[in-house]
Each structure stands twice: as structure tokens, then as C-alpha cells.
Design a protein around this motif. Sequence first.
Motif, PDB file in Angstrom:
ATOM      1  N   SER A 126       0.852  -1.153   0.168  1.00  0.00           N
ATOM      2  CA  SER A 126       0.119   0.083  -0.023  1.00  0.00           C
ATOM      3  C   SER A 126       0.915   1.164  -0.097  1.00  0.00           C
TER       4      SER A 126
ATOM      5  N   PHE B 119      -5.094   2.895  -2.582  1.00  0.00           N
ATOM      6  CA  PHE B 119      -4.655   2.545  -1.245  1.00  0.00           C
ATOM      7  C   PHE B 119      -5.729   1.677  -0.775  1.00  0.00           C
TER       8      PHE B 119
ATOM      9  N   TYR C 268      -5.146  -1.886  -1.803  1.00  0.00           N
ATOM     10  CA  TYR C 268      -3.987  -2.821  -1.438  1.00  0.00           C
ATOM     11  C   TYR C 268      -4.523  -3.359   0.216  1.00  0.00           C
ATOM     12  N   LEU C 269      -5.134  -2.577   0.984  1.00  0.00           N
ATOM     13  CA  LEU C 269      -5.544  -2.918   2.039  1.00  0.00           C
ATOM     14  C   LEU C 269      -6.406  -4.023   2.174  1.00  0.00           C
TER      15      LEU C 269
ATOM     16  N   SER D 237      -5.006  -2.207  -7.752  1.00  0.00           N
ATOM     17  CA  SER D 237      -4.015  -2.437  -6.739  1.00  0.00           C
ATOM     18  C   SER D 237      -4.323  -3.655  -6.095  1.00  0.00           C
TER      19      SER D 237
ATOM     20  N   SER E 136      -2.085  -7.256  -3.746  1.00  0.00           N
ATOM     21  CA  SER E 136      -1.684  -7.347  -2.265  1.00  0.00           C
ATOM     22  C   SER E 136      -1.169  -8.922  -1.964  1.00  0.00           C
TER      23      SER E 136
END
Length: 432
Positions: free
Chosen positions: A170, A296, A299-300, A352, A356
Motif C-alpha cells: 500500500s 490505497f 491494497y489494504l 491495486s 496485495s
Amino acid sequence: MSTTPTTPSTPTSQPTPPETGHEGGAFAWLHALGPRGRRAFTGAFGGYALDSYDFFTLPLSMSAIAAYYGLSSDQTGLLTTVTLVVSAVGGVLAGILADRIGRVKALMITVITYALFTILCGFAPNYETLLVLRGLQGLGFGGEWAVGAILVAEYASAKHRGRTLAFIQSSWAVGWALAVIVYTVVFELVDQDLAWRVLFWTGALPALLVFYVRKNVTDAPQATERRLSTTRRGSFGEIFRPRLLRTTFFASLLATGVQGGYYTLATWVPTFLKEERGLTVVGTGGYLTSLISGAFTGYLTGGYLTDRLGRKKTIALFALLSAVCILVYTNIPAGSNTLLLVLGFPLGFCMSAIFSGFGSFLSELYPTAVRGTGQGFTYNTGRAVGAFFPTLVGYLAGGWGVGGALVFGAVGYGIAAVALLGLPETRGRELV
């Protein structure tokens, strides 16, 4: 003679015991790292964020550079391609170094390298020099993520490794956001003929991180012990031996597909917004904010899913969703810029979230003695081959328009889905 490292009889994935009282909750993964692991996390997070920052100095400046040197779209696309192709060499070298001299020392070398050559790009007197300097920047850019991810993976528990490495991933969005903010300010205050040079000069920021890493960060002790227990650590040929050849091939193909799709968007969306949607510098920054916020969050979210659903299912899910988002985003009718702004969030989220699980997945596919070599090679081979996607878009943009050519990013995600068929699921696997 077998070259498989001896597996200790004690648990190997967590050199520092988890702290009591923090077994649950959203940040249990962070407490489980222990003090040394958290310092390693900080160093790797900062290194990758600034790696991202230095990378995006080029895509954000691309229109200004093209105008300054009088470049065609295929010439500007080549700047990104050279960076990513050379990054494959940098990734392999950094991976070998990480296995031979340690993760922390290799991390510092990569940070210094990408910072130095980003600064020098700002002094380039002509296009040819910029092309060479940007390629050399790729040496450090290519190695940083692989080394930092392995450093943290070797501190993380098997239970939390997916989300822990997702938080490292991230930081790419954090660096991207910082680059957009600085780009917006610099290009508003400085004439664009000088502004792109100033933006490259701000690439000196990562050098400050080296002081923190050198003073505070150490390799995971048990991983270091395993790494030093074999004479074949960092052997490039080892990842092509029969027992690892299949893994190396399909992991490289997976990285090619995902990064081909990603870098197509990362390279050309700013140009698409400015030239085909007619947005100003400030307007482009606003639309990129939507994209980055989604990134962002993606990613999380992807990190938690990769620990719950498994590495392969999570990557497959977001490969499909990313391909759909590209097709929708690039076919929004002219005059519907509000819809473009809204859809930037799910596009950034999906493109994104697929990354991960990469840090944990690739770390779990290789034994400690060649983990850096394997992860550095596969991830950055994917970057190098995937780099030709932005160049292809550059060549086709003249006839198809940038928006039309961007659909080739969806092809990359299809390649990634096919590659998953040749790889095992590794969720819960201990590092040996």
C-alpha cells in the motif's frame, strides 16, 4: 546432492514472539511482528513509498518532457519501457545480493541507486541522455520491492503474512499520492520547461531513508541463520532446476500479466486525462486523487482477502474485475468527466488489490536460500516483459487514441489468470 536448506525443528516464520494482549483486532499483524519486525516494516514501507514517488516523476512529467524535446508518443512510451526492462536486471541483482549479503544491506543499495539516477534525470541535456539515466534508475527501482518484501515476510507469521505484506504494498499508493501533490504544486508555480526537472530533483528524498535503515533495521535472525547454513545461497541457476523451474516460469508469467496491465494504466492515464479529456494540471491531479484513493483502499482490502480466501483466488478475482474496469473507464462517453471521476476509485481499487498477495505469495514459493533470487527474478521479469505494453499503447495511440489503446491493459490481466493454473496455493505455508 540436494541443495534444499535444512529446516529447523522450531517454528521458522516468526523470530520474535507475538506480544501478548494483541492476538485479535485489525492490527494484530503489526503487534505480531515484534519490535525488530516493526522497524523492518517501517524501513520497507518507506523504501517502497519513495520508490513509487521516484517512478511517478516520469509519467506525471511526460507531457512536459514530450513538448520540451519534441517527442512522439512512442518515444515517450519508450522512457517507461526502458525503466521497466532494466528493472528486471536490477531486480535479479538485488535478489542475489539479498541472499548473499543480507536483506538490509541490499535494501540500502537499491534505495541509493534509484534516488541518485532520478536526480540526474533532472539534468539530462537531451532525450538520449534522459533515456539512459532513466534506464539506470530502473536498476534500483527494480530491486527495492523484492528485497523489502522479503525482509518483512521473514518476520511475519504465516497467519498474518498476506495482510502484512499488503500494507507494504500500500505504500506504493502513498508515494504515488505524494508525487501527485508535489507535481501539482511544482507545475503550478514553475514554467513546465523547468518544472519537470524540478520534479526529478525532488527524487533526492529517498536518500534520507538510508540513515534510518542503517541505524535501526536488521535481518530476521532465524532467516539469516537458515540463509547462511547453505553454500548455494543466492544461486541464480538454482531457481531453474527441475524442482523450481515450473514455479519460476508461472510466477514470471503471472507477474508479466499483472504488471503489463498496471503499468499501461500508470503510464498513460495522466496523458489520457490531459490530452483526450482536456483536463488542466489541477484537474488531472483531482482525477488521479480518486484513482489513488481507490488504490490505497484496494491494497489494504486485498491483503485481508488474501489471508482469508487464499493467494490464488484473490488474484483471480481482481484480475477479472481490473479487466472490466479498464474497458468501462476507457469507453466513458466524451463530456461525462464526472462519471470518469467516480469510476477512478473502483479502477484504482481493483488494479491495486491484485498486488496485495504478491509479496506473501512469491515469498512462500521459494526457500530461504534463494528467496531473494526467485522473487527478484520473477517479479522483475514480469516488469520487463510487461513494460512492452505501455510501448505498444504509445505506438497505437496515434491511430486509436490513448483511450482506445489502453484496452490492451485488459489483455495482461487475462494472462495473469492463466498463469495461476500452474501455481500452488500457499496460504498458511511456513517459510523454510
